[in-house]
Design a protein around this motif. Structure first.
Motif, PDB file in Angstrom:
ATOM      1  N   GLY A  19       0.837  -1.194   0.000  1.00  0.00           N
ATOM      2  CA  GLY A  19       0.000   0.000   0.000  1.00  0.00           C
ATOM      3  C   GLY A  19       0.875   1.248   0.000  1.00  0.00           C
ATOM      4  O   GLY A  19       1.845   1.316   0.757  1.00  0.00           O
ATOM      5  N   TRP A  55      -0.556  -3.608  -5.738  1.00  0.00           N
ATOM      6  CA  TRP A  55      -0.245  -2.309  -5.143  1.00  0.00           C
ATOM      7  C   TRP A  55      -1.500  -1.446  -5.156  1.00  0.00           C
ATOM      8  O   TRP A  55      -2.348  -1.542  -6.042  1.00  0.00           O
ATOM      9  CB  TRP A  55       0.898  -1.623  -5.886  1.00  0.00           C
ATOM     10  N   THR A  56      -1.595  -0.606  -4.155  1.00  0.00           N
ATOM     11  CA  THR A  56      -2.745   0.278  -3.989  1.00  0.00           C
ATOM     12  C   THR A  56      -2.248   1.668  -3.643  1.00  0.00           C
ATOM     13  O   THR A  56      -1.406   1.821  -2.748  1.00  0.00           O
ATOM     14  CB  THR A  56      -3.661  -0.229  -2.851  1.00  0.00           C
ATOM     15  N   MET A  58      -3.002   5.333  -2.114  1.00  0.00           N
ATOM     16  CA  MET A  58      -3.944   5.877  -1.133  1.00  0.00           C
ATOM     17  C   MET A  58      -3.574   7.301  -0.753  1.00  0.00           C
ATOM     18  O   MET A  58      -2.391   7.657  -0.670  1.00  0.00           O
ATOM     19  CB  MET A  58      -3.954   5.006   0.127  1.00  0.00           C
ATOM     20  N   ARG A  80      -7.045   2.012   3.409  1.00  0.00           N
ATOM     21  CA  ARG A  80      -7.610   0.680   3.570  1.00  0.00           C
ATOM     22  C   ARG A  80      -7.130   0.065   4.876  1.00  0.00           C
ATOM     23  O   ARG A  80      -6.202   0.543   5.526  1.00  0.00           O
ATOM     24  CB  ARG A  80      -7.166  -0.210   2.392  1.00  0.00           C
ATOM     25  N   PHE A  85      -2.021  -5.411   3.621  1.00  0.00           N
ATOM     26  CA  PHE A  85      -0.740  -5.189   2.954  1.00  0.00           C
ATOM     27  C   PHE A  85       0.411  -5.872   3.693  1.00  0.00           C
ATOM     28  O   PHE A  85       0.400  -5.991   4.925  1.00  0.00           O
ATOM     29  CB  PHE A  85      -0.455  -3.694   2.872  1.00  0.00           C
ATOM     30  N   ILE A  88       3.489  -1.061   3.996  1.00  0.00           N
ATOM     31  CA  ILE A  88       2.894   0.230   3.670  1.00  0.00           C
ATOM     32  C   ILE A  88       4.032   1.211   3.457  1.00  0.00           C
ATOM     33  O   ILE A  88       4.885   1.400   4.332  1.00  0.00           O
ATOM     34  CB  ILE A  88       1.936   0.718   4.768  1.00  0.00           C
TER      35      ILE A  88
END
Length: 351
Positions: A19, A55-56, A58, A80, A85, A88
């Protein structure tokens, strides 16, 4: 060719999930280097399917993230659940906006730490980890460029600026820039295997991942100088450590005459710009002697001296010993590594 290879993910392996916390005006290069290493390790060839890595992106609001160069990353999600994850990664922004602390992001980082999720601070992202109270008693890697700022803002923290990144278990910090690719490859290798890490690096035209202990290519940084023109001239000289820039060219770069430039240097620093430039390159030579394995010939060339004899002669005059002797002393048991910032040159203290 790597694009035609078939690689099997590591048997230990669930997909690597990362993340990204993108702070206001985050720095783009470390973000791109890190996420592209994940992207290229996520699939065979260059098809970019998130099979072996996820992968995200944010932000605190879930809106697009705007980088320091103005490029925007979209779409982004709001924060999230941290347990989704494996890591991070927080990427910070420019440090002239200190009052813009993202309290929502800092609270999220504390939540992630409480959940046991390892946190990665890229570039100035480490400042956010410190502000969140998550680096007490921890080793902290920072770029040489931000070292002084961190010391002034967080005197209880002892930052390390002589390496690319530090793995301190559930806290990983990275100087940023291209070193983000090295750290990402390190994590890909840990989770998916070396073949996947090397596949990513080779497509990115990188030979191999540098170890975290490898020194940063660090020029010499000077203290606060009031004269703006002199500061600009020093910034130009720091960008040309590998060449002996002429005083005419330097004066032109900063928009003044050679005569005025020489007068301002003499008034501010007690030395002319030509000698200052040579001393600056010599200090850079000291740093290279201590923190790299380059030969003395290579170091002389990298510092802009015509040949080894020229470099050695000026070095001995400045420091009272030849480069070989300084390197020998640094390598002796108990020998101290010299910080060029504190060196004295010809009886004149470093700035």
């Amino acid at each position: 060719m790597l694009a035609g290879m078939t690689l099997n993910p590591s048997p230990q392996g669930e997909p690597l999930s990362v993340g990204f916390v993108l702070l206001h005006r985050f720095t783009l290069l470390p973000f791109a280097a890190f996420v592209d290493c994940l992207r290229l390790a996520a699939d065979e060839g260059d098809r970019s399917r998130p099979l072996h890595c996820h992968w995200t992106f944010m932000t605190s609001t879930g809106q697009e993230a705007v980088s320091s160069c103005g490029a925007a990353i979209s779409p982004c999600l709001s924060f999230r659940e941290p347990a989704e994850f494996d890591y991070i990664v927080v990427i910070g922004g420019v440090q002239d906006e200190r009052d813009r602390a993202d309290t929502t992001a800092l609270a999220y980082l504390r939540q992630a730490a409480s959940a046991g999720v390892p946190l990665v601070g890229l570039c100035t992202g480490v400042f956010a980890l410190i502000q969140a109270g998550l680096m007490t008693g921890r080793r902290c890697c920072v770029s040489w460029y931000h070292h002084r700022d961190m010391v002034q803002r967080f005197p209880a923290i002892q930052p390390v600026a002589d390496r690319l990144y530090i793995d301190d278990g559930d806290r990983l910090t990275c100087a940023g820039g291209a070193a983000a690719a090295d750290l990402a490859a390190y994590l890909v290798e840990r989770h998916l295997g070396k073949a996947w890490a090397m596949k990513s690096l080779h497509i990115m035209l990188l030979d191999e991942a540098r170890a975290g202990t490898q020194p940063q290519p660090q020029p010499v940084v000077f203290g606060k100088i009031e004269d703006r023109l002199v500061r600009r001239a020093i910034a130009v000289l720091e960008q040309h450590l590998g060449e002996a820039i002429s005083m005419e060219a330097l004066a032109e770069r900063v928009g003044t005459s050679r005569r005025n430039l020489e007068r301002r240097f003499q008034e501010t620093l007690g030395v002319g710009p030509q000698k200052f430039a040579r001393d600056l390159r010599l200090r850079y030579g000291v740093w290279l002697l201590h923190y790299t394995g380059k030969s003395i010939t290579e170091i002389g060339e990298r510092c802009g001296f015509a040949d080894t004899a020229h470099f050695s002669r000026h070095f001995r005059s400045a420091f009272g010993m030849p480069p070989s002797e300084m390197r020998k002393r640094a390598g002796e048991p108990g020998g101290d590594r010299v910080d060029p910032f504190f060196l004295h040159i010809e009886g004149r203290p470093a700035l």
